[in-house]
Design a protein around this motif. Structure first.
Motif, PDB file in Angstrom:
ATOM      1  N   PHE A 171      45.647  30.579  48.875  1.00  0.00           N
ATOM      2  CA  PHE A 171      45.049  29.344  48.358  1.00  0.00           C
ATOM      3  C   PHE A 171      43.527  29.438  48.319  1.00  0.00           C
ATOM      4  O   PHE A 171      42.882  28.909  47.402  1.00  0.00           O
ATOM      5  CB  PHE A 171      45.489  28.174  49.244  1.00  0.00           C
ATOM      6  N   VAL A 172      42.945  30.099  49.293  1.00  0.00           N
ATOM      7  CA  VAL A 172      41.487  30.257  49.324  1.00  0.00           C
ATOM      8  C   VAL A 172      41.036  31.452  48.505  1.00  0.00           C
ATOM      9  O   VAL A 172      40.085  31.370  47.721  1.00  0.00           O
ATOM     10  CB  VAL A 172      40.992  30.396  50.782  1.00  0.00           C
ATOM     11  N   TYR A 173      41.714  32.577  48.650  1.00  0.00           N
ATOM     12  CA  TYR A 173      41.252  33.856  48.084  1.00  0.00           C
ATOM     13  C   TYR A 173      41.375  33.910  46.563  1.00  0.00           C
ATOM     14  O   TYR A 173      40.418  34.266  45.864  1.00  0.00           O
ATOM     15  CB  TYR A 173      42.077  34.972  48.716  1.00  0.00           C
ATOM     16  N   ASN A 174      42.536  33.544  46.038  1.00  0.00           N
ATOM     17  CA  ASN A 174      42.778  33.748  44.605  1.00  0.00           C
ATOM     18  C   ASN A 174      41.853  32.957  43.676  1.00  0.00           C
ATOM     19  O   ASN A 174      41.453  33.460  42.627  1.00  0.00           O
ATOM     20  CB  ASN A 174      44.240  33.461  44.275  1.00  0.00           C
ATOM     21  N   PRO A 175      41.480  31.705  44.010  1.00  0.00           N
ATOM     22  CA  PRO A 175      40.590  30.978  43.088  1.00  0.00           C
ATOM     23  C   PRO A 175      39.119  31.395  43.145  1.00  0.00           C
ATOM     24  O   PRO A 175      38.336  30.967  42.287  1.00  0.00           O
ATOM     25  CB  PRO A 175      40.736  29.511  43.550  1.00  0.00           C
ATOM     26  N   LEU A 176      38.714  32.216  44.130  1.00  0.00           N
ATOM     27  CA  LEU A 176      37.287  32.451  44.346  1.00  0.00           C
ATOM     28  C   LEU A 176      36.529  32.948  43.111  1.00  0.00           C
ATOM     29  O   LEU A 176      35.408  32.491  42.851  1.00  0.00           O
ATOM     30  CB  LEU A 176      37.080  33.423  45.519  1.00  0.00           C
ATOM     31  N   VAL A 217      51.914  38.403  52.033  1.00  0.00           N
ATOM     32  CA  VAL A 217      50.659  37.773  51.627  1.00  0.00           C
ATOM     33  C   VAL A 217      49.579  38.833  51.425  1.00  0.00           C
ATOM     34  O   VAL A 217      48.809  38.776  50.455  1.00  0.00           O
ATOM     35  CB  VAL A 217      50.216  36.729  52.673  1.00  0.00           C
ATOM     36  N   ASN A 218      49.519  39.825  52.317  1.00  0.00           N
ATOM     37  CA  ASN A 218      48.563  40.921  52.140  1.00  0.00           C
ATOM     38  C   ASN A 218      48.734  41.592  50.783  1.00  0.00           C
ATOM     39  O   ASN A 218      47.751  41.838  50.067  1.00  0.00           O
ATOM     40  CB  ASN A 218      48.763  41.980  53.229  1.00  0.00           C
ATOM     41  N   ARG A 219      49.968  41.893  50.425  1.00  0.00           N
ATOM     42  CA  ARG A 219      50.223  42.597  49.161  1.00  0.00           C
ATOM     43  C   ARG A 219      49.870  41.723  47.962  1.00  0.00           C
ATOM     44  O   ARG A 219      49.330  42.231  46.962  1.00  0.00           O
ATOM     45  CB  ARG A 219      51.690  43.046  49.106  1.00  0.00           C
ATOM     46  N   ILE A 220      50.158  40.436  48.045  1.00  0.00           N
ATOM     47  CA  ILE A 220      49.796  39.534  46.949  1.00  0.00           C
ATOM     48  C   ILE A 220      48.281  39.513  46.764  1.00  0.00           C
ATOM     49  O   ILE A 220      47.782  39.524  45.624  1.00  0.00           O
ATOM     50  CB  ILE A 220      50.339  38.116  47.222  1.00  0.00           C
ATOM     51  N   MET A 221      47.548  39.501  47.863  1.00  0.00           N
ATOM     52  CA  MET A 221      46.088  39.503  47.771  1.00  0.00           C
ATOM     53  C   MET A 221      45.562  40.832  47.233  1.00  0.00           C
ATOM     54  O   MET A 221      44.629  40.861  46.428  1.00  0.00           O
ATOM     55  CB  MET A 221      45.480  39.188  49.141  1.00  0.00           C
ATOM     56  N   ILE A 222      46.157  41.931  47.651  1.00  0.00           N
ATOM     57  CA  ILE A 222      45.757  43.245  47.128  1.00  0.00           C
ATOM     58  C   ILE A 222      45.987  43.307  45.623  1.00  0.00           C
ATOM     59  O   ILE A 222      45.160  43.835  44.861  1.00  0.00           O
ATOM     60  CB  ILE A 222      46.538  44.367  47.845  1.00  0.00           C
ATOM     61  N   TYR A 258      43.422  41.059  42.452  1.00  0.00           N
ATOM     62  CA  TYR A 258      42.207  41.474  41.740  1.00  0.00           C
ATOM     63  C   TYR A 258      41.877  42.927  42.042  1.00  0.00           C
ATOM     64  O   TYR A 258      42.156  43.426  43.136  1.00  0.00           O
ATOM     65  CB  TYR A 258      40.999  40.616  42.165  1.00  0.00           C
ATOM     66  N   ASP A 259      41.249  43.552  41.088  1.00  0.00           N
ATOM     67  CA  ASP A 259      40.572  44.830  41.331  1.00  0.00           C
ATOM     68  C   ASP A 259      39.150  44.480  41.758  1.00  0.00           C
ATOM     69  O   ASP A 259      38.303  44.158  40.919  1.00  0.00           O
ATOM     70  CB  ASP A 259      40.570  45.686  40.063  1.00  0.00           C
ATOM     71  N   LEU A 260      38.905  44.500  43.052  1.00  0.00           N
ATOM     72  CA  LEU A 260      37.619  44.042  43.561  1.00  0.00           C
ATOM     73  C   LEU A 260      36.460  44.927  43.114  1.00  0.00           C
ATOM     74  O   LEU A 260      35.303  44.486  43.118  1.00  0.00           O
ATOM     75  CB  LEU A 260      37.652  43.954  45.092  1.00  0.00           C
ATOM     76  N   THR A 261      36.751  46.158  42.697  1.00  0.00           N
ATOM     77  CA  THR A 261      35.675  47.022  42.211  1.00  0.00           C
ATOM     78  C   THR A 261      35.097  46.503  40.897  1.00  0.00           C
ATOM     79  O   THR A 261      34.005  46.911  40.497  1.00  0.00           O
ATOM     80  CB  THR A 261      36.174  48.466  42.006  1.00  0.00           C
ATOM     81  N   ARG A 288      31.895  39.655  45.534  1.00  0.00           N
ATOM     82  CA  ARG A 288      32.686  40.861  45.826  1.00  0.00           C
ATOM     83  C   ARG A 288      32.654  41.184  47.323  1.00  0.00           C
ATOM     84  O   ARG A 288      33.692  41.477  47.930  1.00  0.00           O
ATOM     85  CB  ARG A 288      32.153  42.040  45.020  1.00  0.00           C
ATOM     86  N   ALA A 289      31.484  41.104  47.922  1.00  0.00           N
ATOM     87  CA  ALA A 289      31.356  41.415  49.349  1.00  0.00           C
ATOM     88  C   ALA A 289      32.185  40.466  50.200  1.00  0.00           C
ATOM     89  O   ALA A 289      32.841  40.886  51.166  1.00  0.00           O
ATOM     90  CB  ALA A 289      29.885  41.342  49.771  1.00  0.00           C
ATOM     91  N   TYR A 290      32.188  39.174  49.828  1.00  0.00           N
ATOM     92  CA  TYR A 290      32.976  38.234  50.620  1.00  0.00           C
ATOM     93  C   TYR A 290      34.469  38.481  50.455  1.00  0.00           C
ATOM     94  O   TYR A 290      35.233  38.435  51.424  1.00  0.00           O
ATOM     95  CB  TYR A 290      32.664  36.775  50.270  1.00  0.00           C
ATOM     96  N   MET A 291      34.911  38.760  49.224  1.00  0.00           N
ATOM     97  CA  MET A 291      36.335  38.991  49.006  1.00  0.00           C
ATOM     98  C   MET A 291      36.803  40.261  49.711  1.00  0.00           C
ATOM     99  O   MET A 291      37.924  40.306  50.237  1.00  0.00           O
ATOM    100  CB  MET A 291      36.631  39.043  47.505  1.00  0.00           C
ATOM    101  N   VAL A 292      35.962  41.269  49.762  1.00  0.00           N
ATOM    102  CA  VAL A 292      36.288  42.480  50.531  1.00  0.00           C
ATOM    103  C   VAL A 292      36.396  42.133  52.011  1.00  0.00           C
ATOM    104  O   VAL A 292      37.323  42.577  52.704  1.00  0.00           O
ATOM    105  CB  VAL A 292      35.229  43.580  50.301  1.00  0.00           C
ATOM    106  N   LYS A 293      35.472  41.324  52.508  1.00  0.00           N
ATOM    107  CA  LYS A 293      35.506  40.903  53.916  1.00  0.00           C
ATOM    108  C   LYS A 293      36.792  40.143  54.217  1.00  0.00           C
ATOM    109  O   LYS A 293      37.435  40.374  55.243  1.00  0.00           O
ATOM    110  CB  LYS A 293      34.297  40.014  54.227  1.00  0.00           C
ATOM    111  N   TYR A 294      37.175  39.245  53.319  1.00  0.00           N
ATOM    112  CA  TYR A 294      38.368  38.431  53.549  1.00  0.00           C
ATOM    113  C   TYR A 294      39.624  39.294  53.545  1.00  0.00           C
ATOM    114  O   TYR A 294      40.502  39.148  54.412  1.00  0.00           O
ATOM    115  CB  TYR A 294      38.466  37.335  52.484  1.00  0.00           C
TER     116      TYR A 294
END
Length: 338
Positions: free
Chosen positions: A192-197, A237-242, A245-248, A256-262
């Motif tokens: 809920f937090v990660y995907n909309p960022l 949930v980990n796999r859904i977050m992975i 997005y392609d964070l690169t 990007r830095a925050y999403m990598v941290k999360y």
């Protein structure tokens, strides 16, 4: 149209849901409270209907077959008419004075025509049984009392993660992000937090301790033994977050830095509980989740692996695993998160 929708997922919540509702009612007719009865087997459905009858212009009761917390949040979002959207779990509550200040800010947004995508406030871990509480605040990370974007965000400390408890989203932005949480899965508040960022362009931080997050029930999803027992759902949930997005390819460096941290935090939590469980199967699952990230996107794996938290999580020696558990126990004592 309402100013704020407060969605309250309810599953067998008869003992505490009224308190959650009462703390949201102080927003009066600017607030819409959606009680989502997620297939409860106690008196939750009746209480929801009673509250809807007692406050017909504010409270709405929605009944559905049991689909889990994510399904209830989805139902709240689908029924929302508010400009802004907030989730309040049925055993948590809002601080009165803080909520009044939040409503004043949202009224100013509406009056001035601001389309702020995300309003952030502090949250407090409440442990009534131990007479303890710990506030997580974002002063020093976000500019206060002004609209800002990701370029103005400062450095996050280890404890300063944006959680469901700290965010109020603009409803249209949330819908535009395509957010849909999986059914019958715990810990989806992270999605809920990660995907909309990446859809969040403008933010506002109000330095008040709004959300009171209750810790202490034995069956609570964040209870350590419960989390270990539900580790497969955490891994899902980990796999859904992975996969999200392609964070690169996230262009804004701060975002990007925050999403990598999360993502690193989530991988770390899963790794810690798998190590604490200690069986060969759990240690194999720990290797598998890190391999999943590595095989999915080597660039993302390298980004996550650069952070100090990630490397100990992959140590295979018994001594290395003991260091991980010790670090987790220390963090738990300091921050009181479960």
């Amino acid at each position: 149209m309402k100013l704020l929708t407060v969605a309250i997922p309810c599953y067998n919540s008869q003992e505490y849901m009224r308190h959650a509702v009462e703390t949201a009612l102080i927003g009066c007719d600017d607030v819409e409270i959606i009680l989502v009865d997620d297939g409860s087997s106690d008196n939750t459905p009746e209480i929801a209907d009673e509250l809807a009858s007692e406050y017909p212009t504010i409270v709405k009761a929605v009944h559905q077959k049991n689909g889990g917390h994510g399904s209830a949040v989805n139902a709240g979002l689908a029924n929302a008419t508010g400009i802004y959207f907030k989730v309040l779990d049925s055993d948590d509550w809002f601080d009165r004075e803080s909520f009044l200040k939040v409503m004043d800010v949202l009224r100013d947004f509406a009056k001035e025509g601001h389309g702020v995508d995300m309003l952030l406030t502090n949250y407090v871990y409440e442990k009534p049984s131990l007479h303890k509480h710990k506030a997580i605040r974002y002063d020093g990370v976000f500019p206060e009392n002004q609209v800002f974007d990701w370029n103005q965000v400062g450095h996050f400390k280890m404890s300063q993660n944006i959680l469901m408890h700290s965010v109020i989203y603009r409803t249209k932005m949330l819908r535009d992000s395509g957010l849909e949480l999986p059914k019958h899965t715990f810990y989806v508040d992270n999605i809920f937090v990660y995907n909309p960022l990446p859809y969040v362009k403008t933010m506002y931080y109000l330095n008040v301790d709004l959300y009171r997050y209750f810790i202490g029930r034995d069956d609570q999803s964040v209870n350590e033994q419960v989390m270990i027992g539900r580790i497969d759902q955490q891994l899902r949930v980990n796999r859904i977050m992975i996969d999200a997005y392609d964070l690169t390819k996230i262009k804004n460096k701060k975002l990007r830095a925050y999403m990598v941290k999360y993502l690193t935090m989530m991988m770390t939590v899963s790794s810690v509980f798998l190590i604490k469980e200690g069986s060969e199967e759990s240690l194999r699952k720990r290797e598998e989740i890190w391999d999943y990230l590595k095989n999915k996107n080597k660039g993302m794996y390298r980004m996550v692996n650069r952070l100090a938290l990630s490397k100990p999580m992959q140590l295979r020696s018994r001594a290395g695993r003991k260091i991980v558990v010790w670090g987790y126990s220390l963090s738990r004592k300091i921050y009181g998160f479960n």
